[in-house]
Design a protein around this motif. Structure first.
Motif, PDB file in Angstrom:
ATOM      1  N   ASN A   1      -1.643   9.422  -5.537  1.00  0.00           N
ATOM      2  CA  ASN A   1      -2.746  10.041  -5.018  1.00  0.00           C
ATOM      3  C   ASN A   1      -3.539   7.932  -4.432  1.00  0.00           C
ATOM      4  OD1 ASN A   1      -4.498   9.277  -7.444  1.00  0.00           O
ATOM      5  ND2 ASN A   1      -3.668  10.732  -7.789  1.00  0.00           N
ATOM      6  N   GLN A   2      -4.236   8.329  -3.586  1.00  0.00           N
ATOM      7  CA  GLN A   2      -5.346   7.256  -3.408  1.00  0.00           C
ATOM      8  C   GLN A   2      -5.468   6.491  -4.968  1.00  0.00           C
ATOM      9  OE1 GLN A   2      -7.687   7.613  -0.007  1.00  0.00           O
ATOM     10  NE2 GLN A   2      -5.654   7.554   1.211  1.00  0.00           N
ATOM     11  N   SER A   3      -6.140   6.902  -4.842  1.00  0.00           N
ATOM     12  CA  SER A   3      -7.569   6.839  -6.843  1.00  0.00           C
ATOM     13  C   SER A   3      -6.133   5.820  -7.082  1.00  0.00           C
ATOM     14  CB  SER A   3      -7.805   7.819  -7.691  1.00  0.00           C
ATOM     15  OG  SER A   3      -8.968   8.174  -6.451  1.00  0.00           O
TER      16      SER A   3
ATOM     17  N   VAL B   1      -5.454   0.367   4.200  1.00  0.00           N
ATOM     18  CA  VAL B   1      -4.886   2.069   4.769  1.00  0.00           C
ATOM     19  C   VAL B   1      -5.577   1.892   6.189  1.00  0.00           C
ATOM     20  CG1 VAL B   1      -3.700   4.367   4.889  1.00  0.00           C
ATOM     21  CG2 VAL B   1      -3.894   2.854   2.844  1.00  0.00           C
TER      22      VAL B   1
ATOM     23  N   ARG C   1     -10.427   2.517  -4.693  1.00  0.00           N
ATOM     24  CA  ARG C   1     -10.006   3.899  -3.207  1.00  0.00           C
ATOM     25  C   ARG C   1     -11.311   3.861  -1.923  1.00  0.00           C
ATOM     26  NH1 ARG C   1     -12.226   8.214  -1.634  1.00  0.00           N
ATOM     27  NH2 ARG C   1     -13.971   8.416  -3.067  1.00  0.00           N
TER      28      ARG C   1
ATOM     29  N   LEU D   1       0.813  -1.016  -0.009  1.00  0.00           N
ATOM     30  CA  LEU D   1       0.076   0.411   0.304  1.00  0.00           C
ATOM     31  C   LEU D   1       0.928   1.336  -0.418  1.00  0.00           C
ATOM     32  CD1 LEU D   1      -2.486  -1.856   2.863  1.00  0.00           C
ATOM     33  CD2 LEU D   1      -2.739  -0.969   0.627  1.00  0.00           C
ATOM     34  N   GLU D   2       2.427   0.784   1.114  1.00  0.00           N
ATOM     35  CA  GLU D   2       2.615   2.378   1.011  1.00  0.00           C
ATOM     36  C   GLU D   2       3.813   2.961  -0.493  1.00  0.00           C
ATOM     37  OE1 GLU D   2       5.235   1.099   4.229  1.00  0.00           O
ATOM     38  OE2 GLU D   2       3.970   2.147   5.637  1.00  0.00           O
TER      39      GLU D   2
ATOM     40  N   LEU E   1       1.089   3.932  -2.787  1.00  0.00           N
ATOM     41  CA  LEU E   1       0.877   5.595  -2.948  1.00  0.00           C
ATOM     42  C   LEU E   1       2.839   6.234  -3.496  1.00  0.00           C
ATOM     43  CD1 LEU E   1      -0.826   7.238  -2.064  1.00  0.00           C
ATOM     44  CD2 LEU E   1      -0.330   6.663   0.390  1.00  0.00           C
TER      45      LEU E   1
ATOM     46  N   PHE F   1      -9.612   0.935  -1.164  1.00  0.00           N
ATOM     47  CA  PHE F   1      -7.740   1.099  -0.237  1.00  0.00           C
ATOM     48  C   PHE F   1      -7.668   1.925   1.315  1.00  0.00           C
ATOM     49  CE2 PHE F   1      -3.976   4.065  -0.710  1.00  0.00           C
ATOM     50  CZ  PHE F   1      -3.100   3.327  -1.104  1.00  0.00           C
ATOM     51  N   GLN F   2      -8.423   3.177   0.973  1.00  0.00           N
ATOM     52  CA  GLN F   2      -8.670   3.217   1.919  1.00  0.00           C
ATOM     53  C   GLN F   2      -8.801   2.392   3.775  1.00  0.00           C
ATOM     54  OE1 GLN F   2     -11.541   6.212   0.728  1.00  0.00           O
ATOM     55  NE2 GLN F   2      -9.735   7.792   0.334  1.00  0.00           N
TER      56      GLN F   2
ATOM     57  N   ALA G   1      -2.790   4.864  -6.560  1.00  0.00           N
ATOM     58  CA  ALA G   1      -2.741   3.709  -5.969  1.00  0.00           C
ATOM     59  C   ALA G   1      -3.810   2.508  -5.849  1.00  0.00           C
ATOM     60  CB  ALA G   1      -1.668   3.885  -4.965  1.00  0.00           C
ATOM     61  N   ALA G   2      -4.293   2.906  -5.616  1.00  0.00           N
ATOM     62  CA  ALA G   2      -5.767   1.556  -5.707  1.00  0.00           C
ATOM     63  C   ALA G   2      -6.318   0.710  -6.817  1.00  0.00           C
ATOM     64  CB  ALA G   2      -7.116   2.343  -4.958  1.00  0.00           C
TER      65      ALA G   2
END
Length: 87
Positions: A60-62, A79, A72, A51-52, A55, A75-76, A64-65
């Motif tokens: 950004n999270q979107s 995290v 997203r 996850l790290e 990112l 993913f959130q 990365a997801a």
């Protein structure tokens, strides 16, 4: 063609990665997995690092997801459920 095939074969709301092309581990991935297991890395630690890194690489999270095949929101959630880094 691959997406049409996946849609036809899929019995779920979401298409699992196994139904998409190039999703099965090859010899290099198997070797990496074996090293991770031999090192005693926990699934939680591996998930946290993935996850790290996603990112860090995607900014950004979107994005990365998406790179990890997650939404997203998922993913959130992942995290958020990881142990806090604060000491």
């Amino acid at each position: 063609n691959a997406l049409e095939r996946a849609v036809l074969l899929c019995e779920e709301e979401w298409i699992p990665p196994a139904l998409l092309p190039n999703q099965t581990p090859g010899p290099i991935q198997d070797e990496v997995i074996a090293r991770i297991l031999d090192a005693g890395t926990t699934l939680e630690a591996l998930e946290q690092r993935l996850l790290e890194k996603a990112l860090e690489l995607h900014g950004n999270q979107s994005r990365a997801a998406r790179a990890l095949g997650l939404t997203r929101r998922v993913f959130q959630y992942r995290v958020k459920k990881l142990p806090s880094q604060r000491t």
